[in-house]
Design a protein around this motif. Structure first.
Motif, short mmCIF file in Angstrom:
data_model
loop_
_atom_site.label_atom_id
_atom_site.label_comp_id
_atom_site.label_asym_id
_atom_site.label_seq_id
_atom_site.Cartn_x
_atom_site.Cartn_y
_atom_site.Cartn_z
N ARG A 174 -1.20 3.76 66.18
CA ARG A 174 -0.72 3.62 67.55
C ARG A 174 0.25 4.75 67.87
O ARG A 174 1.12 5.09 67.06
N ASP A 206 -10.88 6.24 68.56
CA ASP A 206 -11.20 4.84 68.25
C ASP A 206 -10.34 3.87 69.03
O ASP A 206 -10.67 2.68 69.12
N ILE A 207 -9.22 4.34 69.61
CA ILE A 207 -8.33 3.46 70.38
C ILE A 207 -8.03 4.08 71.74
O ILE A 207 -6.96 3.85 72.32
N ARG A 208 -8.98 4.87 72.27
CA ARG A 208 -8.70 5.65 73.48
C ARG A 208 -8.43 4.78 74.70
O ARG A 208 -7.82 5.25 75.67
N LYS A 209 -8.84 3.53 74.69
CA LYS A 209 -8.58 2.65 75.83
C LYS A 209 -7.36 1.77 75.61
O LYS A 209 -7.18 0.76 76.28
N GLU A 210 -6.50 2.19 74.67
CA GLU A 210 -5.33 1.38 74.33
C GLU A 210 -4.04 2.20 74.45
O GLU A 210 -3.36 2.44 73.45
N PRO A 211 -3.68 2.66 75.66
CA PRO A 211 -2.40 3.38 75.81
C PRO A 211 -1.23 2.45 75.48
O PRO A 211 -1.33 1.23 75.60
N ARG A 212 -0.14 3.06 75.05
CA ARG A 212 1.03 2.28 74.63
C ARG A 212 2.26 2.72 75.40
O ARG A 212 2.42 3.89 75.75
N GLU A 218 3.45 5.32 79.81
CA GLU A 218 2.31 5.08 78.93
C GLU A 218 1.95 6.38 78.21
O GLU A 218 1.93 7.46 78.80
N VAL A 220 -1.15 8.02 76.10
CA VAL A 220 -2.57 7.88 75.77
C VAL A 220 -2.78 8.34 74.33
O VAL A 220 -2.27 9.38 73.93
N HIS A 222 -4.35 10.35 72.29
CA HIS A 222 -5.20 11.55 72.33
C HIS A 222 -4.39 12.69 71.73
O HIS A 222 -3.16 12.73 71.87
#
Length: 450
Positions: A174, A206-212, A218, A220, A222
């Motif tokens: 993350r 693998d977690i590109r749709k899970e910004p934190r 936020e 991204v 990337h």
């Protein structure tokens, strides 16, 4: 009457292989230290010895086996972990007395094995305050630079590599967890972050749709977004193991802005299209040259490091000459070369056209001569310039050794300062370059530490 308290057990560590293994060793020792274990710098003082193995090449496996044998001979109580841990039967057949064998990044299993082998003694007191461990964790590198592992595993299936079978497919960390770790490292003295993974440019797919959420915004997952954030925390950020995806182009402006060091470590492996296809690597060498030119137009000081394999099955003299000609055009700043080695389980072992060892040696000598000449010319062109350098070592005779932004620790060149009065490891100074050889620079500091 004084009460004699039992001393906590001590753990010794032998860490082999790449920086990714080194990070694993740091994490294991950090957890053990937080559990109360002491650390031993030698075999004699250790209650148990951990050997973190490398299993990438057969020569690396043999080195790992030799290290296990030495630890058993010197101490006798040995736990094996790391990449070669997947070959437990082979290890136990040769060393039946090892206490435990675990695979790569199996942190909980390793720590559990240490607890079983060297249990903590019972205390006559209730421990109301647990032992404090530095929030940045235990480091096996100098204080001023740290390896930062941002993902594990790899989605590529290069024909010469077995890493995916050892470490699995890509699993990204993350971004907020990474950035929290970086803040702690910088607070503890880190000046230079060395970003590592099996494939750094694949970070986050693998977690590109899970910004934190991070600092009220936020982030991204990337590579470009992460690099930008890292550059706002650490003075120097260096990117390693960057697979040349198209989006790598987006990082170059960050280098021109000074947020990321103008340095890219890209394992091209070869240049001849037939060899690259056999390796299952991208085979558009002309496109690579175009991109190098575009990167240099945006960031003229960018340093490109790469590694190449010579003697790959099917590599002809024409293929090898193609590689040498390509290197003349590419003008890479830093180059490492490896003779092809079969690795158990790698598809390349079954390819036709094995190259004789004497031919591998001859080609290896030629590529090293070629790249040394390119490096020497590039370094000579820097004489008279003033560049930033980070100090690694200050000697007793008034000199110092450091690295420029174009040099990663242990794998690239160094800059040697003849006058280091007032400098200490971790200082970043401006250095006037006075001389150069094939790999190193020589100069004098012209500023106070930044």
């Amino acid at each position: 009457m004084a009460i004699e308290l039992p001393l906590p057990p001590k753990v010794g560590m032998v860490s082999l292989g790449c920086p990714k293994n080194l990070v694993d060793s740091e994490r294991i020792l950090t957890k053990l230290r937080s559990d109360g274990y002491g650390l031993s710098p030698d075999y004699a003082g250790a209650d148990v010895v951990l050997v973190n193995t490398c299993g990438f090449l057969d020569s690396a496996k043999e080195e790992s086996l030799e290290a296990i044998g030495e630890a058993i001979a010197e101490n006798g109580r040995v736990i094996v972990t790391g990449c070669m841990g997947d070959e437990a039967e082979r290890i136990r057949e040769r060393f039946p007395n090892v206490l435990a064998v675990t695979g790569a990044h199996a942190y909980e299993q390793v720590v559990g094995a240490v607890h079983d082998a060297a249990p903590m003694p019972p205390s006559p007191f209730v421990d109301l305050v647990p032992q404090r461990v530095d929030e940045a964790g235990l480091k096996l590198t100098p204080r001023h630079y740290s390896y930062l592992k941002i993902s594990e595993g790899c989605n590529h299936r290069c024909s010469f590599c077995i890493i995916p079978s050892i470490r699995g497919d890509l699993v990204s960390r993350r971004p907020d967890a990474i950035l929290r770790e970086v803040e702690k490292l910088v607070a503890a003295g880190t000046k230079e972050l060395l970003v590592i993974s099996q494939d750094t440019s694949a970070y986050g797919i693998d977690i590109r749709k899970e910004p934190r959420a991070w600092k009220g915004r936020e982030v991204v997952p990337h590579m470009t977004d992460l690099a930008r954030e890292l550059g706002q925390i650490a003075p120097w950020v260096r990117l390693h193991y960057v697979y040349p995806y198209p989006h790598v182009d987006q990082v170059i402006p960050l280098m021109a802005e000074g947020l990321v060091l103008p340095y890219l470590d890209i394992p091209f492996q070869h240049a001849s299209p037939p060899v690259l296809r056999a390796m299952k690597r991208p085979a558009n060498d002309a496109k690579v040259l175009e991109r190098l030119a575009a990167w240099r137009a945006i960031c003229p000081d960018i340093a490109i490091r790469s590694s190449f394999v010579v003697g790959f099955p099917g590599e002809t003299e024409a293929d090898f000459q193609y590689l040498l000609d390509w290197l003349d055009e590419a003008q890479l700043d830093r180059v490492g070369a490896f003779r092809f080695e079969p690795v158990a389980g790698a598809p390349a072992n079954d390819l036709p056209g094995a190259v004789p060892d004497e031919v591998k040696e001859e080609r290896y000598a030629r590529i090293m001569e070629k790249t040394a000449a390119i490096s020497a010319a590039k370094l000579q062109a820097k004489i008279g310039r003033t560049v930033a350098a980070i100090i690694d070592v200050v000697d007793d005779e008034g000199g110092a050794t450091g690295r420029t932004q174009a040099d990663a620790p242990e794998i690239d060149g160094e800059i040697h300062l003849r006058d280091a009065e007032g400098l200490k490891p971790g200082d970043i100074v401006m250095v006037e370059i006075e001389d150069a050889d094939e790999h190193d620079l020589f100069g004098v500091a012209r500023s106070t530490p930044l």
